[in-house]
Design an enzyme around this catalytic site. Structure first.
Site, mmCIF file in Angstrom:
data_model
loop_
_atom_site.group_PDB
_atom_site.id
_atom_site.type_symbol
_atom_site.label_atom_id
_atom_site.label_comp_id
_atom_site.label_asym_id
_atom_site.label_seq_id
_atom_site.Cartn_x
_atom_site.Cartn_y
_atom_site.Cartn_z
ATOM 1 N N LYS A 1 -8.783 -7.345 -10.019
ATOM 2 C CA LYS A 1 -7.548 -6.701 -10.491
ATOM 3 C C LYS A 1 -6.415 -6.894 -9.488
ATOM 4 C CE LYS A 1 -6.969 -2.105 -9.792
ATOM 5 N NZ LYS A 1 -5.690 -1.795 -9.141
ATOM 6 N N ASN A 2 -6.716 -6.681 -8.217
ATOM 7 C CA ASN A 2 -5.643 -6.708 -7.217
ATOM 8 C C ASN A 2 -5.170 -8.119 -6.884
ATOM 9 O OD1 ASN A 2 -5.704 -3.973 -7.163
ATOM 10 N ND2 ASN A 2 -6.635 -3.768 -5.132
ATOM 11 N N ARG B 1 1.644 1.620 -9.669
ATOM 12 C CA ARG B 1 2.453 1.352 -8.493
ATOM 13 C C ARG B 1 2.659 -0.139 -8.246
ATOM 14 N NH1 ARG B 1 3.939 3.026 -3.370
ATOM 15 N NH2 ARG B 1 3.459 1.196 -2.159
ATOM 16 N N CYS C 1 2.217 9.762 -5.297
ATOM 17 C CA CYS C 1 0.991 9.142 -5.778
ATOM 18 C C CYS C 1 -0.155 10.026 -5.335
ATOM 19 C CB CYS C 1 0.880 7.753 -5.171
ATOM 20 S SG CYS C 1 -0.721 7.031 -5.390
ATOM 21 N N ARG D 1 2.811 6.866 -0.077
ATOM 22 C CA ARG D 1 2.899 5.434 -0.378
ATOM 23 C C ARG D 1 4.332 4.939 -0.568
ATOM 24 N NH1 ARG D 1 -1.991 3.717 -4.374
ATOM 25 N NH2 ARG D 1 -1.889 1.746 -3.289
ATOM 26 N N PRO D 2 5.143 4.946 0.485
ATOM 27 C CA PRO D 2 6.514 4.461 0.341
ATOM 28 C C PRO D 2 6.580 2.934 0.201
ATOM 29 C CG PRO D 2 6.053 5.043 2.619
ATOM 30 C CD PRO D 2 4.811 5.342 1.839
ATOM 31 N N VAL D 3 7.812 2.408 -0.015
ATOM 32 C CA VAL D 3 7.983 0.947 -0.100
ATOM 33 C C VAL D 3 8.971 0.457 0.957
ATOM 34 C CG1 VAL D 3 7.309 0.590 -2.512
ATOM 35 C CG2 VAL D 3 9.658 1.265 -1.981
ATOM 36 N N ASP D 4 9.139 1.250 2.030
ATOM 37 C CA ASP D 4 10.126 0.905 3.059
ATOM 38 C C ASP D 4 9.857 -0.458 3.703
ATOM 39 O OD1 ASP D 4 7.824 2.340 3.947
ATOM 40 O OD2 ASP D 4 8.688 2.472 5.950
ATOM 41 N N ASP E 1 -10.599 0.908 -0.358
ATOM 42 C CA ASP E 1 -10.981 1.021 -1.771
ATOM 43 C C ASP E 1 -12.496 1.175 -1.956
ATOM 44 O OD1 ASP E 1 -8.354 0.918 -2.512
ATOM 45 O OD2 ASP E 1 -8.396 -1.144 -3.251
ATOM 46 N N ILE F 1 -6.135 4.143 6.375
ATOM 47 C CA ILE F 1 -5.076 3.456 5.614
ATOM 48 C C ILE F 1 -4.194 4.454 4.852
ATOM 49 C CG2 ILE F 1 -4.559 1.657 3.892
ATOM 50 C CD1 ILE F 1 -6.054 0.510 6.276
ATOM 51 N N ARG G 1 -8.548 1.991 -15.473
ATOM 52 C CA ARG G 1 -7.512 1.172 -14.823
ATOM 53 C C ARG G 1 -8.146 0.042 -14.019
ATOM 54 N NH1 ARG G 1 -4.065 4.019 -10.897
ATOM 55 N NH2 ARG G 1 -3.547 1.838 -10.639
HETATM 56 C C1 UD1 Z 1 -3.050 -2.439 -2.123
HETATM 57 C C2 UD1 Z 1 -4.102 -2.332 -3.197
HETATM 58 C C3 UD1 Z 1 -4.860 -1.020 -3.076
HETATM 59 C C4 UD1 Z 1 -5.433 -0.876 -1.669
HETATM 60 C C5 UD1 Z 1 -4.358 -1.095 -0.611
HETATM 61 C C6 UD1 Z 1 -4.910 -1.114 0.811
HETATM 62 C C7 UD1 Z 1 -3.137 -3.601 -5.011
HETATM 63 C C8 UD1 Z 1 -2.532 -3.621 -6.370
HETATM 64 N N1 UD1 Z 1 -3.441 -2.417 -4.495
HETATM 65 O O1 UD1 Z 1 -2.123 -1.373 -2.316
HETATM 66 O O2 UD1 Z 1 -5.898 -1.008 -4.046
HETATM 67 O O3 UD1 Z 1 -5.970 0.419 -1.518
HETATM 68 O O4 UD1 Z 1 -3.687 -2.345 -0.843
HETATM 69 O O5 UD1 Z 1 -5.894 -2.077 0.933
HETATM 70 O O6 UD1 Z 1 -3.383 -4.641 -4.435
HETATM 71 N N2 UD1 Z 1 3.023 1.606 3.377
HETATM 72 C C9 UD1 Z 1 4.215 2.098 3.863
HETATM 73 N N3 UD1 Z 1 5.382 1.487 3.474
HETATM 74 C C10 UD1 Z 1 5.389 0.408 2.630
HETATM 75 C C11 UD1 Z 1 4.159 -0.093 2.143
HETATM 76 C C12 UD1 Z 1 2.988 0.531 2.530
HETATM 77 O O7 UD1 Z 1 4.235 3.060 4.625
HETATM 78 O O8 UD1 Z 1 6.478 -0.100 2.328
HETATM 79 C C13 UD1 Z 1 1.749 2.262 3.780
HETATM 80 C C14 UD1 Z 1 1.026 2.873 2.602
HETATM 81 O O9 UD1 Z 1 1.500 4.167 2.320
HETATM 82 C C15 UD1 Z 1 -0.400 2.867 3.114
HETATM 83 C C16 UD1 Z 1 -0.473 1.575 3.928
HETATM 84 O O10 UD1 Z 1 0.881 1.258 4.265
HETATM 85 O O11 UD1 Z 1 -0.621 3.971 3.935
HETATM 86 C C17 UD1 Z 1 -1.115 0.389 3.238
HETATM 87 O O12 UD1 Z 1 -0.512 0.201 1.984
HETATM 88 P P1 UD1 Z 1 -0.455 -1.228 1.245
HETATM 89 O O13 UD1 Z 1 -1.314 -2.192 1.980
HETATM 90 O O14 UD1 Z 1 0.972 -1.582 1.024
HETATM 91 O O15 UD1 Z 1 -1.133 -0.892 -0.139
HETATM 92 P P2 UD1 Z 1 -0.714 -1.370 -1.582
HETATM 93 O O16 UD1 Z 1 -0.192 -2.769 -1.537
HETATM 94 O O17 UD1 Z 1 0.102 -0.328 -2.247
#
Ligand code: UD1
Length: 432
Positions: free
Chosen positions: A22-23, A101, A125, A130-133, A315, A337, A407
């Site tokens: 899926k990912n 997300r 979430c 889980r921000p996108v910064d 995961d 994580i 999902r």
């Molecule tokens: C992806 C996977 C998810 C998995 C995760 C970690 C997909 C669709 N999902 O999620 O199943 O659990 O990787 O292996 O592939 N973070 C920030 N700012 C950001 C982005 C992330 O602070 O802009 C933090 C997140 O809150 C989290 C950590 O970084 O604590 C890792 O997140 P990330 O690797 O980005 O996970 P996803 O890509 O959302």
């Protein structure tokens, strides 16, 4: 609403076929936005998240059609042709982003190809904020102009994105994927340092290269991308799902069973195998997959800490915790994580597990057996950990809010039932 009903105590025996990841599939589908030619993806899993991505891409002008014949006629639905026919749209609406997300993965490709993207902020979430910064900071280093308006990220790059040397402040799977797609069509060279190394990222990079991108350093934490003017269509097959593989390996282990997992790869789950082997589970490579077996020996408690790949995956944390609940001795499970990713703990405790949470660690003291209970699934991996616990528990377990499972796990109850589990999907009884 459906629930899963399990009568525990039966060792699983037989074969399970693992689906596409899926990912890996979600970013690969988003990559179809990078070209007006057809991207054909094979080995896609049948999952609600894939359907959500189909809807989102449809909103963005991508025609999606099924290809690939099913054995009994019609289409198996595992092969999709994705063609961006109308490249005007650039908005990912709240309704779809809220459901999944990973919708944020359209940001990089939209910006790179269409010069503009408006993506709803994912919002809160269940497993932390889980921000996108990290995504946004890196895109702005490539020249994107960013505004936050009414809950939407509005990104513009009217003159196109420019190559940059980005050092990610923390490892992020999604940010690495977004930037990889953005950099593929940027002007000049981009370097992404401290990049995530998950196999799903390698899969995306390989597919982008098949579409004409120039990416080096695949599999390492420094990716170098030479931007090109345009990408073309390609045909690409998604890698096997390593989390589905690990989950069924844990199912064999918790039930004292013997399963052959087909169509999967051992090298993607080294860290999981390492943990299972230390816990007393035997795992061997077979011609077309792997064999997981726990015969008469008792499981042993061991300590596990989640890490970015190649470390132990977050995961798989909930599933390994279910296993440790019935192991000999104590184990300390640390989640590094995500914050707030222990929502399965109160539910496992209701089954008789002995777990104490201290901040980001959970101390699990093994008990001889769990007992069945009515439970509430809270997120995707937490829900499957409750199914695993139910398979090992005495008596009946009912897991509610099964939509979380759907999902990410394809026909989970059918796959387990075919190996001897007493498990079925039923309509939840309304509360009295
Ligand atoms: C992806 C996977 C998810 C998995 C995760 C970690 C997909 C669709 N999902 O999620 O199943 O659990 O990787 O292996 O592939 N973070 C920030 N700012 C950001 C982005 C992330 O602070 O802009 C933090 C997140 O809150 C989290 C950590 O970084 O604590 C890792 O997140 P990330 O690797 O980005 O996970 P996803 O890509 O959302």
């Amino acid at each position: 609403m459906d629930q899963i009903v399990i009568k525990g105590g039966r060792p699983l025996r037989g074969e399970i076929t693992i689906g596409g990841a899926k990912n890996a599939a979600l970013p690969l589908m988003a990559a179809s936005l990078l070209t007006d030619e057809t991207l054909t993806l094979a080995n896609l899993p049948h999952l609600v998240d894939i359907t959500t991505m189909v809807h989102l891409l449809g909103e963005l002008g991508v025609d999606v059609s099924m290809a690939g014949d099913a054995p009994n006629g019609g289409h198996a639905g595992r092969v999709l042709n994705l063609t961006a026919r109308d490249e005007q749209g650039f908005t990912a609406p709240y309704d779809l982003v809220r459901k999944m997300r990973a919708s944020v993965l359209v940001l990089g490709p939209l910006l790179a190809r269409r010069g503009e993207a408006k993506v709803s902020l994912p919002g809160g979430c269940a497993i932390g904020t889980r921000p996108v910064d990290i995504h946004l900071d890196a895109l702005s280093q490539m020249g994107a102009e960013l505004d936050l308006e009414a809950g939407y990220i509005h990104a513009r790059a009217p003159k196109g994105l420019k190559g940059a040397h980005v050092v990610f402040p923390a490892v992020s799977v999604g940010a690495t994927e977004n930037l990889l797609m953005a950099a593929a069509l940027a002007e000049g060279e981009t370097q992404l340092a401290n990049a995530a190394r998950e196999p799903e990222i390698g899969d995306l990079a390989q597919c982008l290269n098949a579409m004409g991108a120039k990416i080096e350093g695949i599999g390492t934490d420094v990716l170098r991308i030479q931007g090109v003017d345009r990408l073309h269509g390609a045909t690409y097959s998604v890698i096997p799902d390593r989390i589905e593989t690990g989950t069924y390996a844990a199912a064999a282990a918790i039930t004292g069973g013997d399963l052959v997992l087909k169509n999967t790869r051992l090298d993607f789950i080294d860290s999981v195998i390492d943990v299972l082997a230390k816990a007393g589970v035997s795992i061997t490579e077979e011609e077309d997959g792997i064999r997981v077996k726990r015969a008469n020996n008792q499981l042993t408690g061991i300590d596990v800490s989640t890490e970015p790949y190649p470390g132990f995956p977050t995961d798989m944390q909930a599933q390994i915790m279910a296993l440790m609940c019935v192991a000999d001795g104590a184990s300390l499970i640390t989640e590094t994580i995500f914050e707030n990713r222990f929502m399965h703990v109160p539910e496992l405790s209701r089954m008789g597990a002995d777990i104490t949470v201290h901040g980001s660690s959970a101390m699990v003291r093994g008990v001889p057996r769990l007992h069945g209970a009515e439970l509430m699934a809270t997120d995707l991996r937490a829900s499957v950990s409750l199914v695993l616990a139910g398979l090992a528990a005495e008596g009946e377990t009912r897991v509610n809010r099964v939509y979380h499972l759907d999902r990410g796990y394809e026909r989970v109850e059918e796959k387990l039932a075919a190996c001897g589990a007493s498990i079925r999907r039923a309509e939840a009884q309304p509360a009295a």
